[in-house]
Design a protein around this motif. Sequence first.
Motif, PDB file in Angstrom:
ATOM      1  N   LYS C 162       0.818  -1.213   0.000  1.00  9.11           N
ATOM      2  CA  LYS C 162       0.000   0.000   0.000  1.00  9.11           C
ATOM      3  C   LYS C 162       0.852   1.263   0.000  1.00  9.11           C
ATOM      4  O   LYS C 162       0.552   2.225  -0.698  1.00  9.11           O
ATOM      5  CB  LYS C 162      -0.936  -0.006   1.223  1.00  9.11           C
ATOM      6  CG  LYS C 162      -2.380   0.220   0.850  1.00  9.11           C
ATOM      7  CD  LYS C 162      -3.298  -0.063   2.019  1.00  9.11           C
ATOM      8  CE  LYS C 162      -2.726   0.525   3.303  1.00  9.11           C
ATOM      9  NZ  LYS C 162      -3.404   0.001   4.498  1.00  9.11           N
ATOM     10  N   GLU C 193       0.496  10.782  -8.661  1.00  7.73           N
ATOM     11  CA  GLU C 193      -0.344   9.614  -8.931  1.00  7.73           C
ATOM     12  C   GLU C 193      -0.133   8.429  -8.004  1.00  7.73           C
ATOM     13  O   GLU C 193      -0.883   7.465  -8.053  1.00  7.73           O
ATOM     14  CB  GLU C 193      -0.124   9.155 -10.374  1.00  7.73           C
ATOM     15  CG  GLU C 193      -0.709  10.089 -11.414  1.00  7.73           C
ATOM     16  CD  GLU C 193      -2.225   9.955 -11.504  1.00  7.73           C
ATOM     17  OE1 GLU C 193      -2.807   9.165 -10.746  1.00  7.73           O
ATOM     18  OE2 GLU C 193      -2.819  10.652 -12.333  1.00  7.73           O
ATOM     19  N   ASP C 196       1.230   2.906  -7.699  1.00  9.64           N
ATOM     20  CA  ASP C 196       0.861   2.059  -8.839  1.00  9.64           C
ATOM     21  C   ASP C 196       1.289   2.731 -10.141  1.00  9.64           C
ATOM     22  O   ASP C 196       1.721   2.070 -11.081  1.00  9.64           O
ATOM     23  CB  ASP C 196      -0.631   1.682  -8.821  1.00  9.64           C
ATOM     24  CG  ASP C 196      -1.540   2.907  -8.865  1.00  9.64           C
ATOM     25  OD1 ASP C 196      -1.054   4.021  -8.594  1.00  9.64           O
ATOM     26  OD2 ASP C 196      -2.732   2.742  -9.167  1.00  9.64           O
ATOM     27  N   GLU C 268      -8.643  -8.002 -11.524  1.00  8.67           N
ATOM     28  CA  GLU C 268      -9.066  -6.950 -10.591  1.00  8.67           C
ATOM     29  C   GLU C 268      -8.046  -6.861  -9.463  1.00  8.67           C
ATOM     30  O   GLU C 268      -8.292  -7.278  -8.337  1.00  8.67           O
ATOM     31  CB  GLU C 268     -10.463  -7.270 -10.060  1.00  8.67           C
ATOM     32  CG  GLU C 268     -11.546  -7.235 -11.122  1.00  8.67           C
ATOM     33  CD  GLU C 268     -11.817  -5.814 -11.613  1.00  8.67           C
ATOM     34  OE1 GLU C 268     -12.187  -4.965 -10.788  1.00  8.67           O
ATOM     35  OE2 GLU C 268     -11.647  -5.545 -12.819  1.00  8.67           O
ATOM     36  N   LYS C 270      -6.207  -5.291  -6.594  1.00 10.36           N
ATOM     37  CA  LYS C 270      -6.602  -4.285  -5.620  1.00 10.36           C
ATOM     38  C   LYS C 270      -5.689  -3.060  -5.663  1.00 10.36           C
ATOM     39  O   LYS C 270      -6.139  -1.919  -5.570  1.00 10.36           O
ATOM     40  CB  LYS C 270      -6.496  -4.917  -4.223  1.00 10.36           C
ATOM     41  CG  LYS C 270      -7.617  -4.633  -3.271  1.00 10.36           C
ATOM     42  CD  LYS C 270      -7.452  -5.515  -2.024  1.00 10.36           C
ATOM     43  CE  LYS C 270      -5.986  -5.620  -1.607  1.00 10.36           C
ATOM     44  NZ  LYS C 270      -5.635  -6.899  -0.990  1.00 10.36           N
ATOM     45  N   ARG C 273      -5.118   1.018  -9.383  1.00  7.17           N
ATOM     46  CA  ARG C 273      -6.381   1.742  -9.528  1.00  7.17           C
ATOM     47  C   ARG C 273      -6.843   1.721 -10.977  1.00  7.17           C
ATOM     48  O   ARG C 273      -6.031   1.683 -11.901  1.00  7.17           O
ATOM     49  CB  ARG C 273      -6.190   3.192  -9.069  1.00  7.17           C
ATOM     50  CG  ARG C 273      -6.011   3.311  -7.557  1.00  7.17           C
ATOM     51  CD  ARG C 273      -5.528   4.675  -7.200  1.00  7.17           C
ATOM     52  NE  ARG C 273      -4.265   4.957  -7.893  1.00  7.17           N
ATOM     53  CZ  ARG C 273      -3.818   6.167  -8.183  1.00  7.17           C
ATOM     54  NH1 ARG C 273      -4.519   7.229  -7.864  1.00  7.17           N
ATOM     55  NH2 ARG C 273      -2.676   6.327  -8.798  1.00  7.17           N
ATOM     56  N   LYS C 274      -8.148   1.748 -11.168  1.00  8.85           N
ATOM     57  CA  LYS C 274      -8.743   1.665 -12.493  1.00  8.85           C
ATOM     58  C   LYS C 274      -8.080   2.691 -13.427  1.00  8.85           C
ATOM     59  O   LYS C 274      -7.800   2.432 -14.586  1.00  8.85           O
ATOM     60  CB  LYS C 274     -10.242   1.956 -12.397  1.00  8.85           C
ATOM     61  CG  LYS C 274     -10.997   1.458 -13.624  1.00  8.85           C
ATOM     62  CD  LYS C 274     -12.475   1.773 -13.542  1.00  8.85           C
ATOM     63  CE  LYS C 274     -13.057   1.675 -14.946  1.00  8.85           C
ATOM     64  NZ  LYS C 274     -14.322   2.367 -15.082  1.00  8.85           N
ATOM     65  N   HIS C 275      -7.883   3.839 -12.883  1.00  8.59           N
ATOM     66  CA  HIS C 275      -7.284   4.969 -13.548  1.00  8.59           C
ATOM     67  C   HIS C 275      -5.917   4.609 -14.184  1.00  8.59           C
ATOM     68  O   HIS C 275      -5.605   5.000 -15.304  1.00  8.59           O
ATOM     69  CB  HIS C 275      -7.098   6.041 -12.471  1.00  8.59           C
ATOM     70  CG  HIS C 275      -6.464   7.271 -12.947  1.00  8.59           C
ATOM     71  ND1 HIS C 275      -7.095   8.104 -13.819  1.00  8.59           N
ATOM     72  CD2 HIS C 275      -5.246   7.804 -12.690  1.00  8.59           C
ATOM     73  CE1 HIS C 275      -6.289   9.111 -14.088  1.00  8.59           C
ATOM     74  NE2 HIS C 275      -5.168   8.961 -13.420  1.00  8.59           N
ATOM     75  N   THR C 276      -5.105   3.873 -13.437  1.00 14.21           N
ATOM     76  CA  THR C 276      -3.756   3.526 -13.902  1.00 14.21           C
ATOM     77  C   THR C 276      -3.785   2.471 -15.012  1.00 14.21           C
ATOM     78  O   THR C 276      -2.865   2.373 -15.812  1.00 14.21           O
ATOM     79  CB  THR C 276      -2.914   3.009 -12.708  1.00 14.21           C
ATOM     80  OG1 THR C 276      -3.020   3.945 -11.649  1.00 14.21           O
ATOM     81  CG2 THR C 276      -1.452   2.840 -13.084  1.00 14.21           C
TER      82      THR C 276
END
Lengths: 380, 380, 380, 380, 380
Positions: C162, C193, C196, C268, C270, C273-276
Amino acid sequence: MDKFAKKIIDLPKRLLVEEPLNLYSGIRGMFGESSKTAGLPPGSAIYTGFRKDTPFNIDLFSYSENTLEEKNNISIEEVINLPQNGNFNWINIEGIHHAEKVKEICDAFQIHPLTMEDILSVGQRPQIDDTENYLFVALKMLQFDSKKNKTLNEQVSFVLTKDLLITFQERKGDTFEAVRNRLRAGKGRIRKEGLDYLLYALVDTVVDHYFIVLEKFGDILEEIEERIMFQGQKRDFDLLYTLKRELIHIRRSVWPLREVISKLERDEIKLIRKHTRLYIRDVYDHTIQAIDSVETYRDFISSLGDLYQSVISNKLNQVMKTLTIFSVIFIPLTFIAGVYGINFENVPEFQWEYGYAYFWSLLIGMAVITLGIFKYKKWM
Amino acid sequence: MDKFAKKIIDLPKRLLVEEPLNLYSGIRGMFGESSKTAGLPPGSAIYTGFRKDTPFNIDLFSYSENTLEEKNNISIEEVINLPQNGNFNWINIEGIHHAEKVKEICDAFQIHPLTMEDILSVGQRPQIDDTENYLFVALKMLQFDSKKNKTLNEQVSFVLTKDLLITFQERKGDTFEAVRNRLRAGKGRIRKEGLDYLLYALVDTVVDHYFIVLEKFGDILEEIEERIMFQGQKRDFDLLYTLKRELIHIRRSVWPLREVISKLERDEIKLIRKHTRLYIRDVYDHTIQAIDSVETYRDFISSLGDLYQSVISNKLNQVMKTLTIFSVIFIPLTFIAGVYGINFENVPEFQWEYGYAYFWSLLIGMAVITLGIFKYKKWM
Amino acid sequence: MDKFAKKIIDLPKRLLVEEPLNLYSGIRGMFGESSKTAGLPPGSAIYTGFRKDTPFNIDLFSYSENTLEEKNNISIEEVINLPQNGNFNWINIEGIHHAEKVKEICDAFQIHPLTMEDILSVGQRPQIDDTENYLFVALKMLQFDSKKNKTLNEQVSFVLTKDLLITFQERKGDTFEAVRNRLRAGKGRIRKEGLDYLLYALVDTVVDHYFIVLEKFGDILEEIEERIMFQGQKRDFDLLYTLKRELIHIRRSVWPLREVISKLERDEIKLIRKHTRLYIRDVYDHTIQAIDSVETYRDFISSLGDLYQSVISNKLNQVMKTLTIFSVIFIPLTFIAGVYGINFENVPEFQWEYGYAYFWSLLIGMAVITLGIFKYKKWM
Amino acid sequence: MDKFAKKIIDLPKRLLVEEPLNLYSGIRGMFGESSKTAGLPPGSAIYTGFRKDTPFNIDLFSYSENTLEEKNNISIEEVINLPQNGNFNWINIEGIHHAEKVKEICDAFQIHPLTMEDILSVGQRPQIDDTENYLFVALKMLQFDSKKNKTLNEQVSFVLTKDLLITFQERKGDTFEAVRNRLRAGKGRIRKEGLDYLLYALVDTVVDHYFIVLEKFGDILEEIEERIMFQGQKRDFDLLYTLKRELIHIRRSVWPLREVISKLERDEIKLIRKHTRLYIRDVYDHTIQAIDSVETYRDFISSLGDLYQSVISNKLNQVMKTLTIFSVIFIPLTFIAGVYGINFENVPEFQWEYGYAYFWSLLIGMAVITLGIFKYKKWM
Amino acid sequence: MDKFAKKIIDLPKRLLVEEPLNLYSGIRGMFGESSKTAGLPPGSAIYTGFRKDTPFNIDLFSYSENTLEEKNNISIEEVINLPQNGNFNWINIEGIHHAEKVKEICDAFQIHPLTMEDILSVGQRPQIDDTENYLFVALKMLQFDSKKNKTLNEQVSFVLTKDLLITFQERKGDTFEAVRNRLRAGKGRIRKEGLDYLLYALVDTVVDHYFIVLEKFGDILEEIEERIMFQGQKRDFDLLYTLKRELIHIRRSVWPLREVISKLERDEIKLIRKHTRLYIRDVYDHTIQAIDSVETYRDFISSLGDLYQSVISNKLNQVMKTLTIFSVIFIPLTFIAGVYGINFENVPEFQWEYGYAYFWSLLIGMAVITLGIFKYKKWM
Ligand SMILES: [Mg+2]
Ligand SMILES: [Mg+2]
Ligand SMILES: [Mg+2]
Ligand SMILES: [Mg+2]
Ligand SMILES: [Mg+2]
Ligand SMILES: [Mg+2]
Ligand SMILES: [Mg+2]
Ligand SMILES: [Mg+2]
Ligand SMILES: [Mg+2]
Ligand SMILES: [Mg+2]
Ligand SMILES: [Mg+2]
Ligand SMILES: [Mg+2]
Ligand SMILES: [Mg+2]
Ligand SMILES: [Mg+2]
Ligand SMILES: [Mg+2]
Ligand SMILES: [Mg+2]
Ligand SMILES: [Mg+2]
Ligand SMILES: [Mg+2]
Ligand SMILES: [Mg+2]
Ligand SMILES: [Mg+2]
Ligand SMILES: [Mg+2]
Ligand SMILES: [Mg+2]
Ligand SMILES: [Mg+2]
Ligand SMILES: [Mg+2]
Ligand SMILES: [Mg+2]
Ligand SMILES: [Mg+2]
Ligand SMILES: [Mg+2]
Ligand SMILES: [Mg+2]
Ligand SMILES: [Mg+2]
Ligand SMILES: [Mg+2]
Ligand SMILES: [Mg+2]
């Protein structure tokens, strides 16, 4: 090796004598000239093939279980104004390089311009299109013209509607004659079963004709095999090459066909009754078998190519060995003879009493040694 | 073999004379220099291609069913401030090596930096990207420049929004001219159908041009085939190699294209109306056909390579056989002549009355025996 | 052919001069010695690679959008006791052959022994593992050391938690320098950002460096092509072989990479991030492009090998032809001369008035006939 | 080229000296004689392998976290009557060509006759079978016997029940010794984790041993590469061939293994706890890596074969060039010498004052011209 | 190399002596003449094979757990009127080229005309068809006739109904004899388990016989390997070619078989009880193993082909080297001898006192120099 070849081969030798190179249909033979339509709007009526010597001709078979009407060379108007009397109608069109006439018919039966383009673009892969109003199928037809000892190929398209089957061919031919005769005889299922069964029967005939061509290829391959085993001449490799090239074309016809017929069987096509699918499954099996034969022959051709190379290498080795044996034996002998051809004044051997005998002993001794070495090295 | 070749070939011979090696676009020709962007942040405005001689130029076609406005060489400001009057707008940009100008336009229309990078990275594979605001498609364009007898390739990118189609090209060219003329003429569907149909028409034209190149390749292959069958010179193999290399490049263009167009048809892309998909399906078929031709030509080239090798082996064998036959006949003869050139004093044969006749009998007898062996071994 | 080659090639010739055989990394270069761990319990801390000359070194980048702290050569304790101040921490470790130190760090951050084994087993394929606590990614890094004109490869592993990204490298290198500079400059997205995105930026850089190596390969291939076209020396084939071997290694790096990056984007995960994912999709495209180049170069190398063979065959044919022509012309002439060197007493020709002229006519006549045959057979 | 090879290679040369052809396990080595069971009912107890020199032997490890009992060479009765005291029992059986004894044990533990047949049919592919009562796994074990410098292969089968693991081997060997030692030492997880973990540990050891063999192969390949680069002797190609043949066998072992281990991990196998799957995933990765190495080595062997061919062609060219240069220089000279050896009466040159000097000028002039031509053609 | 070969090979040498070329079944051997049915309606009763020398024969096994009635050569009427007494009936038919008799039986048991066509079309791929009333399976049977040292192949079809199993064979053979004996003996499962188990037992026997053929192939390959390693004669390559061709045929039999047996196991076929599927799974494994062997042998054959080529190249090199060494040594010597055979009047050397000694010194000096060069170049 004699026994081996003699024992097996009893195939007619005519094939290679009557110039199987006739098989030739050229590298571009099946591709057509698709580039002709570059930049044109979709649905332009342009024939892209090379076959333009067939007069335009329309034949009609109108039949029911008990009746059959056969009309040859009818006009486009007659086609368009066919009476709707519950009969099954099969319209066979030959000479599609008359593109404008094909367009006229397509327009009359509301065939989409893109389908019409596909009918005329003969360099395409086999395909199937299930539209709202009709089912469209395009195949490659292969025939073996046994008179000219030659393979012919052409595109044949099928448009199946509820009460009509239209077939479009590039040139006149007798592939469908057997089906016509079954219609005329009226025996068996063919007149009872309707137009989807007629479509099946025609497609089946097209696929059946692949085997005629492939079996000719098999015969020629067996003959080439025998020839290479014995001799291996350049002509045999040329033949192998020609067969390979033809198989490349056949492959292009038969692999996509598999997909087309599979769709015909599996997709829920409205115009094909469940009942007929059983038969189409059978054509599917035949298509797989044709593919299988093509791939197997390709394997054989490649193996035969290797065999040819080994024969050629072997020949070269033989030739070189002969040259070497001869050279190696005679080179020292000639040298000795040369030595005793010198004109020096005081060569003792010249005056020896048994000089000449000594000379020959030298030569023979030399030859015996060289031959001994060859024997030892197992070159002779 | 003469008859075979003569019978078939009537293709223009110009091709090989006018130096088809011009086809050459180099091993790295299509790859570009992607390494230029190594380590840079995503969306850096860097053109990675080799073509930098085209002046930057923007053309506009603004049209509706009944109107058409065509403007050449407009400024970036004009593009950005296009009036929103319900017209369909097609903006064609040439000379993307002016990377900063491309960036300016992309920024104005909110095109994502990663998309902009893809427009400028011309060594990439064809691709499609359906974003929230626009549809992005990048293809490889192939043209046959019939004046220079040369293949040209370039990347062309399409950005389709609701009321705008932007096309980005590396250099000026006439590939799209036929579509422009259809727009100008206003006949057929093209002005009525909107921008997704225009996208289709342009992509279709790109694919159509592949066949022009491929058919040239087919012609050259047919000619090489004929040449190899007769002679087989090193130059022919060089030509085969060159064609093979070009086909490797074309393959790189056309295989991913299949995937791109398939997505265009199948995915539920908002900006492509269901109606237009029918046409895209047709382009898809053409792409498959182009792939098919490429693979078939690769097969042919490989077979022709084998044929060339067999011709060369055969020639070597001929040469070696000739050498061997000559050597093997004359080596023993020369030896005998050498023997009787010796200067020993007491060689009985020298005094024989018919010594010279005996000498020639020996020579001729030897020659006859050697020739006999050759005949028996079928070497002559 | 001159014109052809001259026209195109303007690539620097230095490459081949400065000994590209330096590329050599050996057949086993990338495999490591996995057998070292045979029979050991899982999670044994054993480094399986060959690179053991890098001192162990840990660098730290601790940053947020507005702050950046960079520390070099910190101790393991510092790493373990990093303050949890909300900053993003990137720990870069070089010299993993100090296996026990790697173990210490892994244990501190609760990295599973199997993951630790993967970090140290450098002969493995690229892989990804998404565990409960961290994301593990291992890649192959390729660099072109332009000073030594040499390709270097090494394994680089990423462990993303994390608030921490740990990278493990086999040796010191400047591949990540560009990313470090972007972090230092603080421009663009990279500091905003999170980790990730940093992972993405590093992976992207690794992939970007593949193109640097591949483009060098393309340059060398173009040069070899030219050399073979003109001459074809054994050294050229050795070069081809060397490139082929290196490409086999690169292939091993890049094919599984595709799968790894695809999982990074699609699963998926964790910590991504979707963005990356949008950016990772872009790296995925680059990976495909690298694969594409590798496969294309393999094709080229194989074609160039064939071309080389044809050049060599052609040379052998030239040599044999020369030998044959010379031999075949002179062998009969020498024979005739030998005949008239005999010492028989009554050879009528010897006394003929124009005997010597007759002798020369015989020789010249013979030569003319042989030359005539060669001309006819098109051997000269 | 010297520098290149010297620089890199520091691998022990012993390998090739100590006769790596020992590697030989024959073309049929791994297939066994499955035909022995043709027509027999399923479950016939027939051993189909070639290894029949191992005495039948049963070893027992009975252990729990804190206890370990090891018994060697126990009787079948002891096996059947194992006390059910909650311990984990591992029974290792060697010498399965004693088929009737294997049958006795299988019957006692209710192992299905088809499974028993699989245990005895050693020519099979690796397989897995999850039955109601037990899990059956069969693998190929490869070992490198470093004393005899030889690869050994054998089939090993595992039957896992709730409280028992039986392993069946063809011959005695030390592959499992490391696991036995870990059991004896009692450190780490192995005694705590139960029989599914033991199964994992044994399978892992089998796979680990593949790398020992493969790394030996890599060493030999590197050495062959060096030898071919320098010299290229027939023996090197024989070695390549032998390695290729062995790799074909290894391939047969390792490809199906992938599937087996994948099932072990993915299928919901009752007897494998979720916990253990993590470890099996790791063995799976190793299997993939072994496959990868095998395929890479195959690629190398094929490339090295091409390299060998090019070395051989090059040598032949050198030899032919030497022959040709010598022949072409001396053939005309010898002819001239022959001419002036004639015995005609009136040869004007013979009486010339500087006849002999003229003769030598002729010879030298001729030689100079021929050498000039060679220089021009760059043959020397 | 002696030791290597001697050590390993102890296979019977008879094989190659007793003419394994007997294996020959021709390129078209398995294809049949499918073209015979071209254009005919589906379900025409036409046998497409080549085997027409077997008299038509029907055998009956009627059995239950406790009873067995065996009748040979019964009439078609008897077959049709079999009593329905709860017994399991197996009808074995030989000589299906009596197509009309096959038709009669098929009609009696309501077997669909398309199935009947499949029974008679023996050139087909193995197939399975699960109809409402019966299960149809067609396989290829391979046998090794150890008397004639020859492979035989034939199509065998199975029609399974609730109380009947009909098998159709092309010719008499003893493949099923082992199953007949198990039925007669009445031991084991076979009489208890019903007709689906009998089908399994027969199919298993067919597959088992593949291994007999394949193991013979393995033996022959091992022997060819040894021969090539030592000598490499053209006959060995012919043998390789023959084996390759036979394997191509076997491949055609065994690959589709996999699919057939897989369907037999997986599809919910009514007539196959769940219980029997366990056994069919075992046949499936055997089929995979047979495929595996075929592919492995193909690999070996291809490697052996390469080995053969290398042996042949090596031989040619040896031959050329010998020729070159001999020529290059003697050509200058012969030239010198020729020089001193000239008849010029004033050759000073001729009058030298030690002229002859000088002459020999020249020759010997020349020879020593040439030999030195050869040593230096490592040609001797
Ligand atoms: Mg178009
Ligand atoms: Mg179309
Ligand atoms: Mg026709
Ligand atoms: Mg049919
Ligand atoms: Mg034959
Ligand atoms: Mg059928
Ligand atoms: Mg069927
Ligand atoms: Mg980047
Ligand atoms: Mg991108
Ligand atoms: Mg352009
Ligand atoms: Mg088009
Ligand atoms: Mg032509
Ligand atoms: Mg279509
Ligand atoms: Mg381990
Ligand atoms: Mg691991
Ligand atoms: Mg590094
Ligand atoms: Mg990148
Ligand atoms: Mg170049
Ligand atoms: Mg795959
Ligand atoms: Mg993109
Ligand atoms: Mg080395
Ligand atoms: Mg059995
Ligand atoms: Mg089994
Ligand atoms: Mg063992
Ligand atoms: Mg392991
Ligand atoms: Mg892992
Ligand atoms: Mg052997
Ligand atoms: Mg039919
Ligand atoms: Mg039989
Ligand atoms: Mg069996
Ligand atoms: Mg099993």
